[in-house]
Design a protein around this motif. Structure first.
Motif, PDB file in Angstrom:
ATOM      1  N   ARG A 132      45.934 -11.642 113.003  1.00 44.60           N
ATOM      2  CA  ARG A 132      46.833 -10.872 113.867  1.00 44.60           C
ATOM      3  C   ARG A 132      47.973 -11.734 114.385  1.00 44.60           C
ATOM      4  O   ARG A 132      47.892 -12.958 114.422  1.00 44.60           O
ATOM      5  N   ASP A 159      48.513  -6.211 113.110  1.00 42.53           N
ATOM      6  CA  ASP A 159      47.370  -6.597 112.287  1.00 42.53           C
ATOM      7  C   ASP A 159      47.846  -7.469 111.131  1.00 42.53           C
ATOM      8  O   ASP A 159      49.042  -7.794 110.997  1.00 42.53           O
ATOM      9  N   SER A 160      46.929  -7.861 110.268  1.00 47.02           N
ATOM     10  CA  SER A 160      47.257  -8.783 109.183  1.00 47.02           C
ATOM     11  C   SER A 160      48.213  -8.189 108.165  1.00 47.02           C
ATOM     12  O   SER A 160      48.810  -8.921 107.373  1.00 47.02           O
ATOM     13  N   LEU A 205      49.244  -2.600 116.306  1.00 47.60           N
ATOM     14  CA  LEU A 205      47.964  -2.170 116.853  1.00 47.60           C
ATOM     15  C   LEU A 205      48.075  -1.784 118.318  1.00 47.60           C
ATOM     16  O   LEU A 205      47.403  -0.854 118.776  1.00 47.60           O
TER      17      LEU A 205
END
Length: 470
Positions: free
Chosen positions: A110, A149-150, A155
């Motif tokens: 993150r 997020d990745s 988020l």
């Protein structure tokens, strides 16, 4: 959330009036690499940018069919957040005037973005007041924090600090927090404020309640702009963007507890201002490579500016060194770099320029003028008013333009080649008299694959991906 990609097409300004730089460029006034290779190489010494780009960037900008952001072919952007939309936390609308910003690594890939909002007492969309995170209920500025997020998806988005004023820039700390700076000297009772302003606040993007809304008063009360932290010594360097004579100072803060995480800066310390012997005004220096040894640091008589603004205070018979429009500040290698966006003799400066970058080496107590921007030096150097800057992981420097006409994010290679990386297409004026908001807060993700940048007005946060290491 929207996403678009560049398509092949013309790189013209789509009806915008030609800037002075564009007109001169078309006449063939080039030659950046020859004039500035030696000086610009200092910007990247000892940094990850040492293997920089060498061939002028990524190609021409391609007009965005959605009219938001022009990028080179192969690059894409995602709009992460826009002013007036609802914060995902439900605390209120996304505030306006997006300014300084930084990106921090989180768990599981993150990324935590902390973003300033430079709202004054009459801010269009204020930062919502949140219990436990609000310094002065009358303050309209502050910070918001986004967690991605990745895959770069948002988020969460929430208030990180509120009730502050004119949060312009700041800087990251080695322990993963953001120092947000108030660019004002307003005291309680001015513009309706209930408390004094002009301070630095520490913000934890992952857990804002861990830092709260506590002013770091020992770091001084003045028109703060940006900071940079020496990761070895823990010394914090600070720029002051004062709008009237006497102009701002360049400061260093010597914390009583140099490093060690949140709370270390709250323990107090000593604030000093830079004195360059024989140089009362940095704008009088014009030649790149000019070097000054024996830089002195003088204790600030009254860091709280209870009665007199710091830059007006008595620093003794030798005086102190001033500079107009001290703005961006970052740490690179073993030195701190800081920007003077411009100087105008008509406004009281000792000389005229369209932007400088200075380098201070604390080991040698040496100050060096690394770059001078503008038509008196080379018309192709980025912008008339360089502002926020950051090092790019793939090589070189990124510069946010804050001047007249079209607004760009420029890249500068370590060979001195300058290229446009992005152009703002959001016209806040009219078709006959267009205006474009400045860029601010350029920063890269910890893995170097994404560039984040803000459009100040209308407040928009972009994530830009592409062939960065090409």
């Amino acid at each position: 959330m929207s996403e678009t990609g560049s398509t092949a097409g013309s790189a013209t300004d789509s009806g915008s009036p030609a800037t002075r730089r564009q007109v001169l460029a078309r006449s063939g006034a080039l030659g950046i690499g020859i004039a500035f290779t030696g000086a610009l190489s200092e910007l990247f010494a000892g940094t990850a940018a040492a293997q920089g780009l060498g061939h002028g960037g990524y190609g021409p900008l391609v007009p965005d069919p959605d009219g938001l952001l022009d990028l080179p072919e192969g690059f894409r952007y995602r709009v992460l957040s826009r002013e007036g939309d609802r914060l995902r936390s439900g605390e209120g609308p996304v505030p306006s005037n997006h300014d300084g910003m930084a990106a921090f690594a989180g768990r599981h890939g993150r990324v935590h973005l902390v973003r300033n909002h430079e709202n004054r007492a009459t801010g269009r969309v204020p930062v919502p007041a949140v219990e436990g995170l609000t310094y002065d209920p009358a303050g309209k500025g502050g910070c918001t924090a986004l967690t991605l997020d990745s895959r770069g998806r948002v988020l969460s988005e929430r208030v990180a600090v509120a009730g502050t004023a004119v949060n312009c820039a700041g800087g990251p700390t080695p322990w993963g927090t953001w120092l947000t700076c108030e660019e004002t000297e307003d005291k309680a009772g001015t513009n309706g404020y209930a408390k004094d302003h002009g301070f630095v606040f520490e913000v934890d993007g992952a857990d804002p309640r861990r830092t709260g809304a506590v002013p770091l008063t020992a770091m001084g009360r003045f028109q703060h702009e940006a900071i940079a932290v020496d990761p070895k010594r823990g010394v914090v360097y600070e720029t002051e963007d004062a709008f009237q004579r006497p102009f701002g100072l360049f400061y260093r803060f010597l914390p009583d507890k140099p490093l060690g995480g949140t709370g270390s800066l709250r323990a107090g310390g000593r604030l000093q201002a830079m004195r360059v012997p024989g140089v009362p005004d940095l704008s009088s220096i014009r030649e790149t490579g000019a070097r000054f040894d024996g830089v002195e640091w003088v204790d600030v008589p009254d860091p709280q500016a209870v009665h007199t603004p710091i830059r007006h205070q008595d620093f003794g018979p030798k005086g102190i060194t001033h500079a107009q429009k001290l703005e961006g500040c970052y740490w690179g290698g073993r030195s701190v770099y800081f920007v003077s966006s411009f100087a105008r003799s008509a406004e009281g400066s000792a000389g005229d320029h369209y932007g400088q970058i200075w380098r201070y080496d604390p080991d040698r107590r040496r100050l060096t003028l690394v770059v001078v921007f503008g038509p008196d030096t080379d018309v192709q150097l980025p912008g008339e008013s360089p502002d926020n800057i950051c090092l790019a992981p793939g090589g070189g420097l990124m510069v946010c333009e804050d001047g007249g006409g079209a607004q760009h994010v420029y890249g500068v290679t370590r060979r001195g080649e300058v290229y446009a990386l992005a152009r703002n297409r959001q016209n806040t004026g009219t078709p006959e008299d267009p205006e474009w908001g400045e860029f601010a807060g350029v920063a890269f993700s910890p893995d170097g694959r994404t560039m984040y940048v803000n459009c100040y007005d209308p407040g928009t946060t972009f994530a830009v991906t592409g062939p960065w290491r090409r």
